[in-house]
Design a protein around this motif. Structure first.
Motif, PDB file in Angstrom:
ATOM      1  N   PRO A 279       5.572  -2.664   4.278  1.00 47.21           N
ATOM      2  CA  PRO A 279       5.487  -1.272   3.790  1.00 47.21           C
ATOM      3  C   PRO A 279       4.088  -0.906   3.316  1.00 47.21           C
ATOM      4  O   PRO A 279       3.630   0.213   3.519  1.00 47.21           O
ATOM      5  CB  PRO A 279       6.506  -1.245   2.642  1.00 47.21           C
ATOM      6  N   ALA A 280       3.404  -1.847   2.661  1.00 46.97           N
ATOM      7  CA  ALA A 280       2.060  -1.546   2.178  1.00 46.97           C
ATOM      8  C   ALA A 280       1.102  -1.277   3.338  1.00 46.97           C
ATOM      9  O   ALA A 280       0.285  -0.347   3.288  1.00 46.97           O
ATOM     10  CB  ALA A 280       1.545  -2.705   1.322  1.00 46.97           C
ATOM     11  N   ARG A 283       1.808   2.124   4.763  1.00 47.99           N
ATOM     12  CA  ARG A 283       1.293   3.201   3.910  1.00 47.99           C
ATOM     13  C   ARG A 283      -0.198   3.416   4.144  1.00 47.99           C
ATOM     14  O   ARG A 283      -0.673   4.547   4.265  1.00 47.99           O
ATOM     15  CB  ARG A 283       1.553   2.881   2.438  1.00 47.99           C
ATOM     16  N   SER A 284      -0.942   2.320   4.198  1.00 51.35           N
ATOM     17  CA  SER A 284      -2.385   2.459   4.409  1.00 51.35           C
ATOM     18  C   SER A 284      -2.685   2.997   5.809  1.00 51.35           C
ATOM     19  O   SER A 284      -3.610   3.803   5.985  1.00 51.35           O
ATOM     20  CB  SER A 284      -3.077   1.115   4.200  1.00 51.35           C
ATOM     21  N   ARG A 286      -0.707   4.964   7.538  1.00 48.54           N
ATOM     22  CA  ARG A 286      -0.351   6.395   7.530  1.00 48.54           C
ATOM     23  C   ARG A 286      -1.480   7.218   6.922  1.00 48.54           C
ATOM     24  O   ARG A 286      -1.838   8.292   7.427  1.00 48.54           O
ATOM     25  CB  ARG A 286       0.936   6.605   6.738  1.00 48.54           C
ATOM     26  N   ALA A 287      -2.057   6.728   5.823  1.00 48.42           N
ATOM     27  CA  ALA A 287      -3.170   7.440   5.197  1.00 48.42           C
ATOM     28  C   ALA A 287      -4.351   7.546   6.155  1.00 48.42           C
ATOM     29  O   ALA A 287      -5.021   8.587   6.226  1.00 48.42           O
ATOM     30  CB  ALA A 287      -3.584   6.732   3.909  1.00 48.42           C
ATOM     31  N   TYR A 296       2.017  11.399  11.154  1.00 48.53           N
ATOM     32  CA  TYR A 296       2.735  10.124  11.130  1.00 48.53           C
ATOM     33  C   TYR A 296       4.231  10.388  11.254  1.00 48.53           C
ATOM     34  O   TYR A 296       4.759  11.307  10.622  1.00 48.53           O
ATOM     35  CB  TYR A 296       2.439   9.378   9.831  1.00 48.53           C
ATOM     36  N   SER A 499       9.790   6.801  -8.576  1.00 50.20           N
ATOM     37  CA  SER A 499       9.032   7.889  -7.958  1.00 50.20           C
ATOM     38  C   SER A 499       9.495   9.238  -8.469  1.00 50.20           C
ATOM     39  O   SER A 499       8.691  10.128  -8.740  1.00 50.20           O
ATOM     40  CB  SER A 499       9.171   7.823  -6.435  1.00 50.20           C
ATOM     41  N   ALA A 580       4.090  -2.158  -5.640  1.00 52.39           N
ATOM     42  CA  ALA A 580       4.511  -0.762  -5.485  1.00 52.39           C
ATOM     43  C   ALA A 580       4.785  -0.128  -6.844  1.00 52.39           C
ATOM     44  O   ALA A 580       4.402   1.020  -7.108  1.00 52.39           O
ATOM     45  CB  ALA A 580       5.750  -0.684  -4.594  1.00 52.39           C
TER      46      ALA A 580
END
Length: 852
Positions: A279-280, A283-284, A286-287, A296, A499, A580
């Motif tokens: 997941p990490a 995320r990077s 996607r950024a 994305y 979140s 996270a």
């Protein structure tokens, strides 16, 4: 009856020529023999637009009366009764006058279309509902009249009326859009080059999206499933592996080569939700995609090649970028890679296979011997094997005459499968080995010896081991996936809860650290911030729990933030989730700091603005009456001047008038300071509005009182207000109208509307542009229309502040025919409550000059 067709002319801003274009189309249709009428066209006094109306039949408008004013709107009934083939209806987003047939003009158009009449209409991009917030950010003006996007999207044809910002500004400078007196203000505000360029881009992009929708709809209606290369769309497939950034950058370069190519990244999730991607890393990645201007996406599917190609065809992709497999050549020889399958099925989509440093790094691995079952289940399986094999052997020996070798083998196979289902791999291997030995000794000829005579017996015995390993592997994998799914669900629930708390802004950093401590069973959790320089120290920005007697462990969150943990050792999966959590805690810390900085910046900006305005007021507006007093008093004291009695009276009147003006300016400044400090506390009670209005006129200049006309019904309910403050508000409004409308009557009219009472102060002056109506209530704001020395621009600001302190509202509206109307609204008091007595001199503050 067939529904009519709708053709819309879309523009980026007023003045680009939408109405001119729609009237030109009406003339062309009429020249071809069509029955065309004009239902409603707003010419705005533009000469060329008025000339375009010549030769077209115009349906008379409907007259609607609202609040004593008669206005004209589209007469839907008259158009339907006339039944033309085509009708021109301008300004689709217009809001009709209350009392009209429909609230919005686009609803009128819907009724005309339902009646089988074709409609030609116009709309500006700033009136589209989905773009109002974007337009407000660009121009600073919030649009009050909007039309739903779906109404425009349903149009049979949308034509863009385009004009460059420079050409539109030239049209304005020549007086072809607005009157000469409005051109400078318009070009310096809404019609700046940057605003017009941004609005033009919005119009082009919105229309491009609609064209794309139309193309997709056409392909769907005609069952066209192959790609049309109208625009390059590059799709890059991401697995969450280390090669992701390489693939994204390569795909971005491919997209840029075409000039206007679109970049789309897609990650395929397995339907069981247990993919091994990081997941990490996702995320990077996607950024990175979004920073390069791409989008994305995540899709779900079990067959990765089919899912990828289905997504690519769904977005009309022309090129697909994949990374070469990270599996070894031996693994690819056993099972073909995803890349090869995608290439084989891609059809007209070009596939790019990109090599990377991680290619071939993942070798073929056998399933691990260690299972994922609990120790209790493994011991239960072993116990079943230890007890079950002797018991089954005894039963089979007792029934030796009735059972053949095949039946005995089947029973022992079922027992081995049962042990595998209960205890997993190790108990199953033990059961298989013991069962094969027991069968060989007791049931396979020659019995009593560990020998096998036939090949069938060898196959049967080997089959035990194969079946035991296969079943145990399936059980172990199922248990591992169930455990991973349960853990993922728990992690997701915790992260979602965290979140939501962070986004809602209702949890501080200590509370988030406490949740981390509880979730992972730690003794204490602290967040430490270290400076980036070599001599910078560290400071604890948040902590929870007691760290005494424990060796701390640190986990990096950012370059400067670290989590310091005391307690049990964390597993790798725990660390992944903890990072996270830590990122959310860091976001909460940063959010709090930014909010504090923003509040401090707002406070400093407000204070600086107030100080600047006060200096401007003191430097000019306050000095003007002081100069008048000084000059008049000096003249009176001068012994060498021969002053007549009339001269002395005039000088004394000048001193008196200047002193009153100075007192009024100081009072407004003090009132504004009290309002901003929250020191105004009104005493609300039933008040007679008519009496307050009459008393407030005592504070208006004697020369202006004769222009004020009062209109009040006999049965006007009392209002809930502070009589002294209300008198001040009304006096400021009347004085403001007198200053800015030097000619004509000033009307003060009261009326009851529902549960409220409205007081309208109407002037016939130059009025205020809609974009500036809220600015007139800002402190020290005169909009350039007040002569020097006529106040510091606080009158209306004080009036609104006092009104809101009494739970009322004060708004500005256009006066029909020209001018400005101030609408004061207060809560009405039921008839049984009597109004208060007139305000005393102590409670009614002296009103001073107002300024717009």
């Amino acid at each position: 009856m067939a529904r009519g067709t709708l053709r819309i002319y879309l523009g980026a801003a007023p003045g680009v020529g939408k109405t001119f274009a729609v009237l030109g189309e009406a003339h062309r249709r009429r020249s071809r023999g069509a029955d065309v009428v004009v239902g409603l066209v707003e010419t705005h006094g533009r000469r060329r637009t008025i000339e375009q109306l010549e030769g077209l039949e115009v349906v008379p408008r409907a007259q609607v009366t609202h609040r004593g004013v008669t206005l004209s709107e589209l007469d839907v009934d008259a158009v339907i009764a006339r039944r033309p083939e085509i009708v021109v209806v301008d300004e689709l987003a217009h809001t009709n006058v209350p009392g009209s047939r429909n609230e919005k003009r686009w609803q009128d158009v819907e009724q005309l279309l339902a009646a089988g009449i074709d409609v030609l209409s116009t709309v500006n991009v700033q009136h589209l509902e989905s773009l109002t917030d974007v337009v407000a950010q660009i121009t600073g003006v919030t649009q009050q009249e909007t039309v739903p996007d779906e109404v425009v999207r349903r149009a049979d044809q949308v034509e863009l009326v385009d004009m460059s910002p420079e050409a539109l500004r030239r049209r304005m400078a020549h007086g072809n859009v607005y009157p000469a007196e409005r051109v400078d203000a318009a070009m310096g505000n809404y019609f700046r080059v940057g605003n017009l360029t941004a609005l033009r881009e919005l119009a082009l992009l919105w229309l491009a999206d609609r064209v794309d929708e139309g193309l997709r709809r056409y392909r769907s209606d005609h069952d066209i499933d192959h790609v049309w290369e109208a625009r390059e769309r590059v799709v890059v497939a991401l697995t969450g592996g280390p090669e992701g950034e390489t693939l994204i950058r390569r795909a971005a370069r491919v997209a840029r080569r075409t000039g206007n190519g679109a970049l789309l990244a897609v990650h395929v999730l397995h339907s069981d939700g247990l993919a091994g991607s990081s997941p990490a890393a996702l995320r990077s990645q996607r950024a990175l995609v979004e920073s390069l201007g791409g989008s994305y996406h995540q899709v779900v599917g079990d067959d990765v090649p089919d899912t990828l190609l289905e997504f690519a065809r769904g977005v009309d992709a022309t090129q697909l970028v994949l990374g070469t497999s990270r599996r070894s050549r031996w693994a690819r020889a056993v099972r073909g890679g995803i890349g090869g399958e995608v290439i084989a099925r891609s059809g007209e989509i070009d596939v790019h296979m990109v090599t990377h440093s991680a290619a071939g790094s993942r070798a073929l691995r056998l399933p691990p011997l260690t299972g994922s079952l609990t120790p209790r289940r493994r011991w239960a399986g072993l116990l079943l094997a230890v007890l079950g094999i002797p018991a089954l052997t005894a039963v089979c020996l007792a029934a030796d005459a009735a059972l053949g070798l095949a039946s005995v083998l089947l029973l022992f196979l079922l027992l081995v499968i049962s042990v595998a289902l209960v205890g997993g791999l190790y108990p199953a291997l033990f059961a298989a080995a013991v069962a094969s030995t027991v069968e060989n000794w007791f049931f396979t000829a020659p019995t009593g010896r560990l020998t096998v005579q036939t090949v069938d017996d060898v196959i049967a015995l080997v089959g035990y081991l194969v079946v035991a390993i296969a079943v145990a592997t399936v059980v172990d994998r199922s248990a591992r996936r169930a455990s991973a799914a349960a853990r993922s669900a728990a992690e997701t629930a915790m992260l979602a809860s965290l979140s939501r708390s962070v986004l809602a802004g209702n949890r501080g950093l200590p509370s988030l650290l406490e949740q981390i401590r509880e979730a992972f069973g730690l003794r204490s959790v602290s967040m430490v911030e270290r400076g980036s320089g070599p001599g910078d120290g560290e400071r604890v920005v948040g902590t929870c729990g007691s760290p005494e007697g424990a060796e701390p462990e640190e986990i990096a969150v950012t370059d400067t933030l670290f989590l310091r943990l005391c307690g049990r050792a964390l597993t790798a999966s725990d660390r992944r989730v903890l990072v996270a959590f830590a990122e959310q805690a860091a976001s909460s810390l940063q959010r709090g700091r930014l909010a504090a900085q923003a509040a401090e910046a707002d406070r400093l900006a407000a204070g600086n603005s107030m100080r600047t305005a006060l200096l401007a007021a003191v430097s000019h507006d306050l000095r003007t009456p002081l100069a008048g007093i000084k000059a008049a008093s000096s003249a009176l004291r001068a012994e060498d001047l021969a002053l007549t009695e009339a001269d002395r009276e005039e000088l004394i009147a000048t001193v008196d008038e200047s002193a009153d003006r100075l007192a009024g300016l100081v009072d407004n400044l003090l009132d504004m300071s009290r309002l901003q400090a929250g020191a105004v506390t009104p005493v609300l009670a039933p008040a007679d509005l008519t009496g307050v209005v009459h008393r407030s006129l005592d504070w208006v200049d004697v020369t202006q009182r004769g222009r004020v006309q009062l209109h009040s019904p006999d049965e006007l309910p009392a209002v809930l207000a502070d009589p002294g403050l209300l008198e001040r508000v009304v006096a400021n409004l009347v004085d403001n109208a007198a200053r800015h409308a030097p000619d004509g009557a000033i009307t003060v009219a009261a009326s009851a509307v529902g549960g409220r009472v409205e007081l309208r102060v109407v002037d016939r002056g130059p009025g205020v542009a809609p974009a500036d109506r809220e600015r007139v209530f800002a402190p020290f704001q005169r909009l350039g229309d007040s002569p020097a020395g006529q106040g510091v621009g606080l009158g209306l600001a004080v009036a609104r502040g006092l009104t809101e302190a009494m739970a009322g509202t004060l708004d500005a509206e256009d006066t029909p025919g020209g001018g400005l109307t101030m609408v004061l609204s207060l809560a009405a008091v039921p008839d049984e409550q009597p109004a208060t007595a007139p305000a005393t001199a102590a409670s009614a503050a002296v009103p001073s000059g107002a300024a717009r």
